[in-house]
Design a protein around this motif. Structure first.
Motif, short mmCIF file in Angstrom:
data_model
loop_
_atom_site.label_atom_id
_atom_site.label_comp_id
_atom_site.label_asym_id
_atom_site.label_seq_id
_atom_site.Cartn_x
_atom_site.Cartn_y
_atom_site.Cartn_z
N SER A 107 17.06 37.24 4.56
CA SER A 107 16.37 38.27 4.36
C SER A 107 15.85 38.76 2.72
O SER A 107 15.61 39.77 2.27
N GLY A 126 7.29 35.89 16.58
CA GLY A 126 6.81 37.19 16.33
C GLY A 126 8.06 38.23 16.81
O GLY A 126 8.12 39.12 16.13
N SER A 127 8.97 37.69 17.61
CA SER A 127 9.94 38.63 18.28
C SER A 127 11.03 38.42 16.95
O SER A 127 12.06 39.10 17.49
N ASN A 128 11.09 37.70 15.93
CA ASN A 128 12.08 37.55 15.24
C ASN A 128 11.69 37.57 13.66
O ASN A 128 11.75 36.68 12.92
N PRO A 129 11.24 38.86 13.52
CA PRO A 129 10.47 39.04 12.20
C PRO A 129 11.89 39.14 11.10
O PRO A 129 12.82 39.19 11.22
N TRP A 130 11.19 38.91 9.68
CA TRP A 130 11.92 39.19 8.62
C TRP A 130 12.29 40.66 8.70
O TRP A 130 11.56 41.65 8.96
N ILE A 136 9.29 36.29 2.48
CA ILE A 136 8.47 36.93 3.39
C ILE A 136 7.00 35.76 3.08
O ILE A 136 6.72 35.73 4.25
N PRO A 190 16.26 33.88 10.47
CA PRO A 190 15.18 33.15 11.19
C PRO A 190 15.85 32.23 12.43
O PRO A 190 16.45 31.34 11.72
N ARG A 217 9.47 31.29 12.42
CA ARG A 217 9.95 32.33 13.08
C ARG A 217 8.89 32.62 14.25
O ARG A 217 7.66 32.91 14.04
#
Ligand SMILES: Cc1cc2nc3c(=O)[nH]c(=O)nc-3n(C[C@H](O)[C@H](O)[C@H](O)COP(=O)(O)OP(=O)(O)OC[C@H]3O[C@@H](n4cnc5c(N)ncnc54)[C@H](O)[C@@H]3O)c2cc1C
Ligand code: SF4
Length: 490
Positions: free
Chosen positions: A113, A331-335, A118, A339, A329
């Motif tokens: 995080s 799309g369903s596991n965003p910052w 990012i 990850p 990552r």
């Protein structure tokens, strides 16, 4: 902020591990520390964000993000960049009782995080943490801190893993007289007898235990509370109790052939191996010359692989029921979530170095254990599974027809996770449990269904991580301290 342009000037450099093909010849730790200059550059990559996420320790959409003990990461990154190591150590110990453990074994949700993560590789937070505390010990900055006064209140902590130790440390520093009861012959829980030496040297665990003992924490090993010492005796002798007994009930694989000789729970294997290394007594399960199959991934599976290789196994295969994770990552596991990506842990790298290939077979299930007429394991019948076709009411996947094969194995380790704490403690103290058989207590006050009895760690939240256990132990200590110091115990 150490260097405003640091994140643009310096690339992330992960610390090196000793080469896999040589480190498998010993049981020493595999990490190699960065030099001073490199570490300061890595610290300078921290952007000291206006809103840092690395230290939040929040659960976002059911996934943990950031550091569960809320380490003051940007502050110590800045101090490291400035070369102020002793100050960095003070800030680190402010939130984390045992950074020398997390700096070695934590999967580092903080890095998942980090804002820099990012669009760039995140800051190497975990290696910086470890180096700060290692330098603290090397330079004699970590010394016993004697509590200034004693409250006269006595607390029993049951279980000596990271949750119990963090709780004991906090309560002792608050002035209470703490006794830690441990059923095993050594203190440390999974820090001592779960995570193997090459990942966390047992001398490092013992160093912290010696410090806690000097500060006044009393340790009693070989006491199985609920069996050797009753709940009533504990409650008579202590003003409060904190239960930190871990989640030690292993998940089994009840398929044909389970009773064959050669199939073991991972923890029986790992515990025996470390115990033998430390004492040179006993006869641990030995993988030398054998074909080994580890069923299940995660830290436990990796540790079995690394241990079997060091013992000289002939081959090692690791079966994972899940699909291979993506390289990036989804799309369903965003910052800033952790990850969920493909990683190569130390055991996988060692298997590749020794046998030429990654040992993992993904989307693979074990159908049957195969044996000879003497009931010795000789192999496993395995098959591929398809996660896009669920079998309603049976499994979220279907077998792939025609994919069955038999792999050779004389040893199997079951690393399929844990089903919660053993029930002896909750029964002895008459405590309520939740639907997953964990000891019932909420995350805020850690109070069980009985007054003056608190709980923390894997036995409350389910199988988790060292860093979460430390957080739980600290929070339970706050609740216990409040209970002991309120004019009329609530
Ligand atoms: C093989 C393995 C590897 C792991 N690797 C990692 C890793 O790399 N990184 C990471 O973050 N996490 C890792 N974990 C998870 C982590 O170790 C645990 O989440 C953490 O140790 C839980 O801490 P705890 O204090 O709640 O319990 P534990 O560490 O399990 O300690 C509980 C203690 O209570 C004692 N006890 C139980 N019942 C009684 C009783 N009745 N009387 C007295 N004592 C009792 C037990 O003997 C044990 O010593 C790993 C787990 C395993 C199994
Ligand atoms: S304890 Fe874990 S999450 Fe927290 S800063 Fe250290 S490595 Fe990151």
């Amino acid at each position: 902020m150490g260097k405003p342009t640091g994140f643009m000037e310096f690339d992330r450099r992960d610390e090196d591990n000793r080469p896999a093909d040589s480190r498998i010849g010993d049981w020493d730790e595999f990490i190699v520390e960065h030099d001073e200059k490199e570490l300061r550059s890595q610290g300078a990559r921290c952007m000291d964000c206006g809103v840092p996420f690395c230290h939040t320790g929040e659960v976002v959409q059911r996934m943990a993000t950031g550091c569960p003990v809320n380490n003051l990461i940007p502050e110590w990154n800045h101090l490291v960049y400035q070369g102020k190591w002793e100050e960095a150590l003070q800030r680190l110990h402010h939130t984390n009782n045992f950074p020398e453990f997390t700096g070695r074994v934590c999967p580092a949700p903080c890095e998942g995080s980090c804002v820099l993560g990012i669009n760039e590789p995140p800051v190497t937070i975990k290696s910086i943490e470890r180096t700060i505390v290692d330098r603290g010990f090397e330079n004699g900055w970590v010394v016993p801190r004697m509590p200034k006064q004693r409250s006269g209140k006595r607390v029993a902590v049951i279980g000596s893993g990271p949750a119990g130790l963090a709780c004991a440390d906090q309560l002792n520093q608050a002035g209470h007289l703490v006794t830690v009861f441990e059923r095993d012959d050594r203190i440390g829980g999974l820090l001592m007898y779960g995570i193997p030496n090459m990942k966390l040297d047992k001398g490092i665990v013992q160093r912290r235990l010696d410090l806690l003992a000097k500060e006044g924490v009393e340790f009693r090993t070989g006491v199985n509370v609920g069996v050797d010492l009753s709940a009533e005796e504990i409650q008579d002798r202590f003003d409060a109790t904190v239960i930190c007994v871990g989640a030690t009930k292993p998940r089994d694989l009840k398929i044909p052939g389970r009773s064959l000789t050669g199939i073991h729970f991972a923890m029986d294997y790992l515990r025996g191996s470390t115990s033998f290394l430390l004492s040179q007594h006993g006869e641990p399960i030995n993988a030398a010359g054998k074909d080994v199959v580890v069923i299940g991934g995660g830290d436990t599976g990796t540790d079995c692989i690394g241990t079997a290789i060091r013992q000289g196994c002939r081959s090692v295969t690791n079966l994972e029921i899940v699909n291979r994770p993506p390289d990036q990552r989804a799309g369903s596991n965003p910052w800033p979530q952790w990850p969920l990506v493909f990683r190569t842990d130390y055991g996988h790298a060692e298997a590749k170095a020794k046998f030429g290939a990654d040992p993992r077979l993904f989307a693979t299930e074990t159908i049957e254990f195969v044996g000879d007429s003497d009931w010795n394991l000789t192999g496993l019948k395995i098959g591929k599974v398809d996660w896009s076709k669920e079998r309603p009411g049976v499994a979220p996947f279907s077998p792939v027809e025609g994919s069955e094969e038999v792999v050779n194995a004389q040893l199997v380790f079951l690393a399929l996770g844990f089903l919660g704490p053993e029930q002896v403690i909750s029964e002895a103290f008459g405590l309520e449990t939740d639907p997953r058989s964990n000891i019932l207590a909420n995350e805020d006050d850690h109070e069980t269904s009985k007054l003056g009895i608190f709980t923390a760690g894997d036995c409350r939240r389910g199988q988790s991580l060292v860093v979460w256990a430390i957080r739980e132990g600290r929070n339970a200590a706050i609740a216990c301290h409040k209970y002991l110091t309120s004019p009329v115990p609530a």
